[in-house]
Design a protein around this motif. Structure first.
Motif, short mmCIF file in Angstrom:
data_model
loop_
_atom_site.label_atom_id
_atom_site.label_comp_id
_atom_site.label_asym_id
_atom_site.label_seq_id
_atom_site.Cartn_x
_atom_site.Cartn_y
_atom_site.Cartn_z
N GLU A 71 13.35 -2.90 -21.34
CA GLU A 71 13.34 -4.15 -20.58
C GLU A 71 14.15 -4.01 -19.29
N ASN A 72 15.14 -3.12 -19.29
CA ASN A 72 15.98 -2.95 -18.10
C ASN A 72 15.23 -2.26 -16.96
N PHE A 73 14.07 -1.67 -17.24
CA PHE A 73 13.27 -1.05 -16.19
C PHE A 73 12.13 -1.95 -15.72
N ARG A 74 12.11 -3.15 -16.23
CA ARG A 74 11.02 -4.06 -15.88
C ARG A 74 11.07 -4.39 -14.39
N GLY A 75 9.95 -4.34 -13.74
CA GLY A 75 9.85 -4.60 -12.32
C GLY A 75 9.24 -3.44 -11.56
N ILE A 76 9.38 -2.22 -12.10
CA ILE A 76 8.83 -1.04 -11.43
C ILE A 76 7.31 -1.09 -11.41
N ILE A 77 6.71 -1.31 -12.59
CA ILE A 77 5.25 -1.39 -12.67
C ILE A 77 4.75 -2.61 -11.89
N THR A 78 5.54 -3.67 -11.86
CA THR A 78 5.14 -4.87 -11.11
C THR A 78 4.96 -4.56 -9.63
N TRP A 79 5.94 -3.88 -9.02
CA TRP A 79 5.82 -3.56 -7.60
C TRP A 79 4.66 -2.60 -7.34
N ILE A 80 4.50 -1.60 -8.21
CA ILE A 80 3.37 -0.67 -8.05
C ILE A 80 2.04 -1.41 -8.14
N SER A 81 1.96 -2.34 -9.10
CA SER A 81 0.72 -3.11 -9.29
C SER A 81 0.43 -4.00 -8.09
N LEU A 82 1.47 -4.66 -7.58
CA LEU A 82 1.26 -5.56 -6.44
C LEU A 82 0.83 -4.79 -5.21
N LEU A 83 1.37 -3.59 -5.02
CA LEU A 83 0.95 -2.76 -3.89
C LEU A 83 -0.50 -2.34 -4.02
N LEU A 84 -0.90 -2.00 -5.23
CA LEU A 84 -2.30 -1.62 -5.46
C LEU A 84 -3.23 -2.82 -5.40
N PHE A 85 -2.73 -3.98 -5.86
CA PHE A 85 -3.52 -5.21 -5.76
C PHE A 85 -3.86 -5.53 -4.30
N PHE A 86 -3.00 -5.09 -3.39
CA PHE A 86 -3.19 -5.39 -1.98
C PHE A 86 -4.49 -4.78 -1.45
N ILE A 87 -4.93 -3.66 -2.03
CA ILE A 87 -6.14 -2.99 -1.53
C ILE A 87 -7.38 -3.85 -1.73
N PRO A 88 -7.73 -4.27 -2.97
CA PRO A 88 -8.91 -5.13 -3.11
C PRO A 88 -8.73 -6.50 -2.47
N PHE A 89 -7.49 -7.03 -2.48
CA PHE A 89 -7.25 -8.35 -1.88
C PHE A 89 -7.49 -8.30 -0.37
N SER A 90 -6.93 -7.30 0.30
CA SER A 90 -7.09 -7.22 1.76
C SER A 90 -8.52 -6.89 2.15
N SER A 91 -9.19 -6.02 1.36
CA SER A 91 -10.58 -5.69 1.68
C SER A 91 -11.50 -6.90 1.49
N CYS A 92 -11.20 -7.72 0.48
CA CYS A 92 -11.98 -8.94 0.27
C CYS A 92 -11.77 -9.92 1.43
N PHE A 93 -10.51 -10.04 1.86
CA PHE A 93 -10.21 -10.93 2.98
C PHE A 93 -10.91 -10.47 4.25
N LEU A 94 -10.88 -9.17 4.53
CA LEU A 94 -11.52 -8.65 5.74
C LEU A 94 -13.04 -8.78 5.67
N PHE A 95 -13.60 -8.63 4.48
CA PHE A 95 -15.05 -8.81 4.31
C PHE A 95 -15.44 -10.25 4.61
N LEU A 96 -14.69 -11.19 4.03
CA LEU A 96 -14.99 -12.61 4.27
C LEU A 96 -14.76 -12.98 5.74
N ASP A 97 -13.75 -12.38 6.35
CA ASP A 97 -13.49 -12.65 7.76
C ASP A 97 -14.64 -12.15 8.63
N SER A 98 -15.18 -10.97 8.29
CA SER A 98 -16.31 -10.44 9.04
C SER A 98 -17.55 -11.31 8.87
#
Length: 365
Positions: A71-98
């Motif tokens: 439990e003391n290492f909790r947060g590492i996977i969260t940051w990695i996941s959020l950074l990876l989540f940014f890829i589909p999120f940003s690509s979806c935003f740019l697609f809708l913007d186009s």
């Protein structure tokens, strides 16, 4: 972070075919007959019972403590996941913007925007598929899952209830008399300096379940005596009630910004304390300034993106007058495929006679 629980359950419930593909072998968990047959609930382990916690409930019927390893290492996977989540999120935003730009006819570069929209759509589709198909097995260890594993000790029914995600074995019920402390005593060694939680186990020799169940409770510690003191606190509560025991400070299930601070700062302070020179201490300053806030924020984000489910009704009412006693966990509680995988792993939990060294047949072969 439920990586410890997940790996432990995976090693016991993975299909034999999957085990071969992953080149996973079976381990040898043989123990002595004297270790597994002993009733650890009757023997005092400390003269200083202390509720280290964190505890969520404490009354005449039950006490409840946080479970979960690492439990003391909790947060590492969260940051990695959020950074990876940014890829589909940003690509979806740019697609809708186009698409929106083309729809509003705000550009003359129609071909370029069409190509861009197709490109972003492909990136979104591929990354979103990879997340759903594969990466969900990683980010669910900290995100969109149970906020905290809980362990409830019911002194009326003399049972122990463990609430875990389904991919870590789910909620289980065992008898109090079957519990075995694993960090000290005959089943383990004094694990001072390991920064581990207090480990408890339920061996198949006692439970009748084909494989062992283990759970970590409380906070990480470098002091071996802490394991004994907290175990003694729980043992005396279950055996004798709340008389002559200190009342623990109760924690909330809700996410709070400073929940993860203690779990992260103690290992860092330990490293500074063990530093042999001023140079080592100076090198640790960036860790305090940068990584500590990062870990703490990741822990808080993880808590906010998770939920704390209620116990099943039969467990919530257990110990009340006229209410049924929850049945102990059995092999039949799991799907057929999982049952077979568990049965394939049962030989790992052998018991050997102390004198002859031969395996004891206790119905698990």
């Amino acid at each position: 972070m439920y990586i410890g629980e997940y790996l432990f359950w995976l090693s016991s419930a993975i299909k034999s075919s999957s085990r071969k593909k992953m080149k996973m072998g079976y381990f040898n968990g043989d123990m002595k007959l004297s270790e597994v047959s002993k009733d650890y609930t009757k023997e005092s382990a400390s003269n200083n019972p202390r509720p280290i916690g964190p505890y969520y409930a404490y009354n005449d019927r039950y006490l409840e403590i946080r479970g979960g390893m690492f439990e003391n290492f909790r947060g590492i996977i969260t940051w990695i996941s959020l950074l990876l989540f940014f890829i589909p999120f940003s690509s979806c935003f740019l697609f809708l913007d186009s698409i929106f730009t083309l729809y509003q006819k705000e550009t003359t570069q129609i071909a370029g925007y069409i190509i861009s929209a197709i490109f972003y759509l492909i990136i979104f589709t591929v990354t979103f598929y990879l997340f759903i198909r594969y990466f969900r097995y990683i980010f669910r260890l900290e995100l969109f899952t149970i906020r905290h594993i809980r362990v409830r000790f019911n002194r009326v029914t003399q049972q122990v209830y463990i609430q875990r995600p389904k991919y870590c074995g789910g909620t289980v019920v065992f008898k109090w008399q079957h519990i075995m402390p694993a960090n000290f005593g005959e089943t383990g060694s004094d694990m001072g300096g390991t920064n581990m939680v207090n480990l408890l186990s339920f061996h198949p020799y006692k439970t009748g379940f084909p494989v062992a169940h283990s759970v970590g409770i409380g906070k990480n510690t470098y002091c071996a005596q802490d394991y004994k003191d907290e175990w003694e606190f729980i043992r005396r509560y279950m055996e004798h009630g709340r008389a002559n025991l200190a009342k623990p400070r109760l924690s909330t299930h809700l996410p709070l910004p400073l929940h993860g601070l203690g779990g992260h700062i103690k290992p860092m302070l330990k490293m500074v304390k063990n530093g042999k020179s001023v140079l080592v201490t100076m090198m640790m300053l960036p860790v305090f300034v940068i990584l500590l806030p990062l870990y703490t924020a990741g822990y808080f984000i993880s808590e906010c993106l998770c939920w704390q489910p209620r116990w099943p009704k039969v467990i919530r009412q257990a110990g009340k007058a006229g209410k049924p006693t929850p049945k102990e966990t059995q092999l039949s509680d799991y799907p057929p495929a999982v049952q077979q995988a568990i049965l394939d792993s049962r030989l790992e939990w052998g018991v050997r006679d102390d004198k002859t060294g031969k395996l004891v047949d206790y119905g698990n072969s």
